[in-house]
Write a protein that holds these residues in place. Structure first.
Motif, PDB file in Angstrom:
ATOM      1  N   MET A   1      76.522  15.165  13.676  1.00  0.00           N
ATOM      2  CA  MET A   1      75.671  14.388  12.783  1.00  0.00           C
ATOM      3  C   MET A   1      74.214  14.690  13.092  1.00  0.00           C
ATOM      4  O   MET A   1      73.894  15.338  14.089  1.00  0.00           O
ATOM      5  N   ARG A   2      73.295  14.224  12.233  1.00  0.00           N
ATOM      6  CA  ARG A   2      71.886  14.535  12.464  1.00  0.00           C
ATOM      7  C   ARG A   2      71.407  13.904  13.771  1.00  0.00           C
ATOM      8  O   ARG A   2      71.854  12.820  14.165  1.00  0.00           O
ATOM      9  N   LYS A   3      70.492  14.584  14.447  1.00  0.00           N
ATOM     10  CA  LYS A   3      70.097  14.232  15.808  1.00  0.00           C
ATOM     11  C   LYS A   3      69.552  12.816  15.933  1.00  0.00           C
ATOM     12  O   LYS A   3      69.765  12.147  16.945  1.00  0.00           O
ATOM     13  N   THR A   4      68.850  12.336  14.908  1.00  0.00           N
ATOM     14  CA  THR A   4      68.233  11.012  15.012  1.00  0.00           C
ATOM     15  C   THR A   4      69.265   9.899  15.174  1.00  0.00           C
ATOM     16  O   THR A   4      68.948   8.836  15.713  1.00  0.00           O
ATOM     17  N   LEU A   5      70.493  10.119  14.746  1.00  0.00           N
ATOM     18  CA  LEU A   5      71.518   9.086  14.862  1.00  0.00           C
ATOM     19  C   LEU A   5      71.987   8.889  16.304  1.00  0.00           C
ATOM     20  O   LEU A   5      72.595   7.871  16.623  1.00  0.00           O
ATOM     21  N   TYR A   6      71.707   9.866  17.162  1.00  0.00           N
ATOM     22  CA  TYR A   6      72.145   9.778  18.553  1.00  0.00           C
ATOM     23  C   TYR A   6      71.056   9.226  19.478  1.00  0.00           C
ATOM     24  O   TYR A   6      71.262   9.100  20.683  1.00  0.00           O
ATOM     25  N   VAL A   7      69.896   8.889  18.910  1.00  0.00           N
ATOM     26  CA  VAL A   7      68.786   8.374  19.713  1.00  0.00           C
ATOM     27  C   VAL A   7      69.055   6.915  20.077  1.00  0.00           C
ATOM     28  O   VAL A   7      69.354   6.087  19.220  1.00  0.00           O
ATOM     29  N   LYS A   8      68.955   6.617  21.364  1.00  0.00           N
ATOM     30  CA  LYS A   8      69.138   5.239  21.853  1.00  0.00           C
ATOM     31  C   LYS A   8      67.790   4.727  22.364  1.00  0.00           C
ATOM     32  O   LYS A   8      67.304   5.172  23.392  1.00  0.00           O
ATOM     33  N   ASP A   9      67.200   3.802  21.616  1.00  0.00           N
ATOM     34  CA  ASP A   9      65.951   3.220  22.097  1.00  0.00           C
ATOM     35  C   ASP A   9      66.252   1.915  22.821  1.00  0.00           C
ATOM     36  O   ASP A   9      67.250   1.249  22.544  1.00  0.00           O
ATOM     37  N   ASP A  10      65.397   1.574  23.750  1.00  0.00           N
ATOM     38  CA  ASP A  10      65.517   0.311  24.488  1.00  0.00           C
ATOM     39  C   ASP A  10      64.099  -0.089  24.877  1.00  0.00           C
ATOM     40  O   ASP A  10      63.764  -0.185  26.052  1.00  0.00           O
ATOM     41  N   ASP A  11      63.273  -0.302  23.847  1.00  0.00           N
ATOM     42  CA  ASP A  11      61.833  -0.437  24.025  1.00  0.00           C
ATOM     43  C   ASP A  11      61.397  -1.851  23.648  1.00  0.00           C
ATOM     44  O   ASP A  11      61.576  -2.281  22.507  1.00  0.00           O
ATOM     45  N   ALA A  12      60.834  -2.569  24.605  1.00  0.00           N
ATOM     46  CA  ALA A  12      60.417  -3.950  24.365  1.00  0.00           C
ATOM     47  C   ALA A  12      59.394  -4.041  23.244  1.00  0.00           C
ATOM     48  O   ALA A  12      59.331  -5.044  22.527  1.00  0.00           O
ATOM     49  N   ARG A  13      58.600  -3.019  23.077  1.00  0.00           N
ATOM     50  CA  ARG A  13      57.605  -3.042  21.998  1.00  0.00           C
ATOM     51  C   ARG A  13      58.283  -3.047  20.640  1.00  0.00           C
ATOM     52  O   ARG A  13      57.839  -3.708  19.702  1.00  0.00           O
ATOM     53  N   MET A  14      59.393  -2.313  20.512  1.00  0.00           N
ATOM     54  CA  MET A  14      60.130  -2.280  19.257  1.00  0.00           C
ATOM     55  C   MET A  14      60.829  -3.615  18.994  1.00  0.00           C
ATOM     56  O   MET A  14      61.082  -3.982  17.850  1.00  0.00           O
TER      57      MET A  14
END
Length: 434
Positions: A104-117
């Motif tokens: 699948m496209r690469k962006t779907l595998y990104v795992k963010d864990d950012d308090a700012r988000m």
């Protein structure tokens, strides 16, 4: 991290002060600006002095800005966060991204864990990558609310579920947030045999002790795809499991309502559907704070539909098909029957799309792919258009999860695809659209 300005909003305080694209913001009132939180926090005042690096990369100048207190400066940067996003350092046993197929496209595998988000976009964070300095900063800036994926308040169990040695520190951090007046919305993803039963009771009681800082709690089931090779052995949430979760949460919520004036905790719509129990009415969900987590989404949709229906009585509509997930299909069929009873010659049907891409245990509309739509709709009498939930598509409405476009699906099935917002009134508007 210094951030380059890519554009300046016309007529904004920054534009009036002469700030230019190509310059780099270094400081506001003597404070180095590292990221978007610094930028928003330190640009609040009415009178500011900005220190910027000019486009030549050598000269530094000071710019004085006058504006209304709280008015945005009007600067736009290369990256929304103004520096790199913090990636997730966990290996959660229930992680949906780990259950995606390859290719699948690469962006779907990104795992963010950012308090700012969490603060800016409503994302849920685990807090395992928060340093003491990060916690101090959240408290100092009073960044609130923070959305937290708690899963369990048992430190040892949380370490096991998140596969991160720092996971057990969550309750300590949450207590600091509570003492500092930070509002928290919490999520418990329940996995059968791990954090259900008595562990769920423990977590609910621990979080209740942090009220009112803990503002809401959602309880949602673990989502299982068919792509779990080599992952932690988990069982799907079946009917008995869903019933058991509801039997713990609903009495607890009623107790909270008596004692606190709020139910505090709500179960996801999917648990009611899996348990084959009626969905609560919309009053039950109070402020719908966790709507995006699937908490009260279907009851609200149905109420919106019914409230808007009198405006369409006696009207006719072009033939259509509603394609949705297997979870919501029965409820949408009920709504369509109600509409047919009040409207002239309403020719429409609901088709439940089985999720062959992720597996039949994935039943929500938002995870339906273009290829499943094509496979199950092609060759059928669909009327003049197919209505789908807009959340099947990426933001911008240009592509499904499997990179199929709406145009490709339309070409394959022979009728246009019409996205519908998560709003019952919008469904009616699209049904009766000329």
């Amino acid at each position: 991290m210094a951030s380059k300005i890519v554009s300046v909003d016309a007529g904004s305080p920054a534009a009036r002060a002469g700030l230019r694209a190509g310059e780099t913001l270094l400081q506001i009132d003597g404070t180095a600006i590292r990221d978007v939180l610094d930028y928003k926090f330190y640009s609040y005042d009415a009178r500011l002095t900005l220190r910027v690096l000019e486009a030549d990369g050598e000269s530094v100048r000071e710019v004085r800005v006058r504006k209304r207190e709280g008015e945005p400066l009007g600067l736009n940067f290369e990256h929304y966060l103004m520096d790199g996003m913090k990636q997730c350092s966990n290996k959660c046993v229930f992680c949906f991204i780990d259950q995606l197929p390859r290719g699948m496209r690469k962006t779907l595998y990104v795992k963010d864990d950012d308090a700012r988000m969490s603060f800016l976009m409503g994302n849920y964070i685990s807090m395992t990558n928060l340093s003491d300095a990060d916690v101090d900063r959240i408290l100092r800036m009073h960044i609130s609310p923070v959305n937290i994926s708690v899963q369990t308040t048992n430190p040892e169990l949380r370490v096991k579920m998140l596969q991160n040695r720092r996971a057990g520190e969550a309750l300590r951090i949450m207590k600091r947030f509570a003492e500092g007046g930070i509002t928290m919305n919490c999520q418990l993803v329940v996995c059968k045999g791990l954090n259900d039963g008595e562990e769920l009771r423990r977590s609910l009681n621990d979080l209740k002790k942090l009220y009112p800082a803990v503002n809401t709690i959602s309880v949602v089931p673990f989502g299982m795809t068919r792509h779990r090779e080599g992952l932690y052995p988990l069982e799907a949430t079946d009917k008995p499991c869903a019933e058991a979760i509801l039997d713990i949460v609903e009495p607890f919520a009623q107790e909270c309502l008596r004692e606190l004036g709020t139910r505090l905790v709500w179960c996801g719509d999917e648990l009611y559907l899996k348990a084959e129990r009626p969905l609560p009415n919309t009053v039950y969900y109070e402020e719908f704070t966790q709507f995006e987590n699937g908490i009260g989404m279907l009851p609200l949709f149905m109420e919106e539909f019914r409230l808007a229906l009198p405006d369409y009585e006696g009207r006719a509509a072009r033939p259509f098909t509603i394609a949705t997930g297997t979870a919501a299909a029965p409820s949408l069929a009920v709504l369509l029957d109600e509409a047919a009873a009040k409207c002239d010659n309403l020719s429409g049907r609901v088709v439940a799309i089985r999720n062959d891409f992720f597996g039949p245990l994935v039943s929500v509309a938002g995870l339906i792919t273009g290829q499943d739509l094509i496979a199950q709709l092609k060759g059928r009498d669909l009327g003049e258009r197919v209505l789908i939930s807009a959340n099947m598509l990426r933001d911008g409405g240009d592509v499904f999860l499997d990179d199929c476009t709406p145009e490709q699906v339309s070409d394959a099935i022979g009728v246009p695809i019409v996205p519908v917002e998560i709003d019952g009134a919008d469904l009616l508007a699209k049904i009766f659209e000329d």
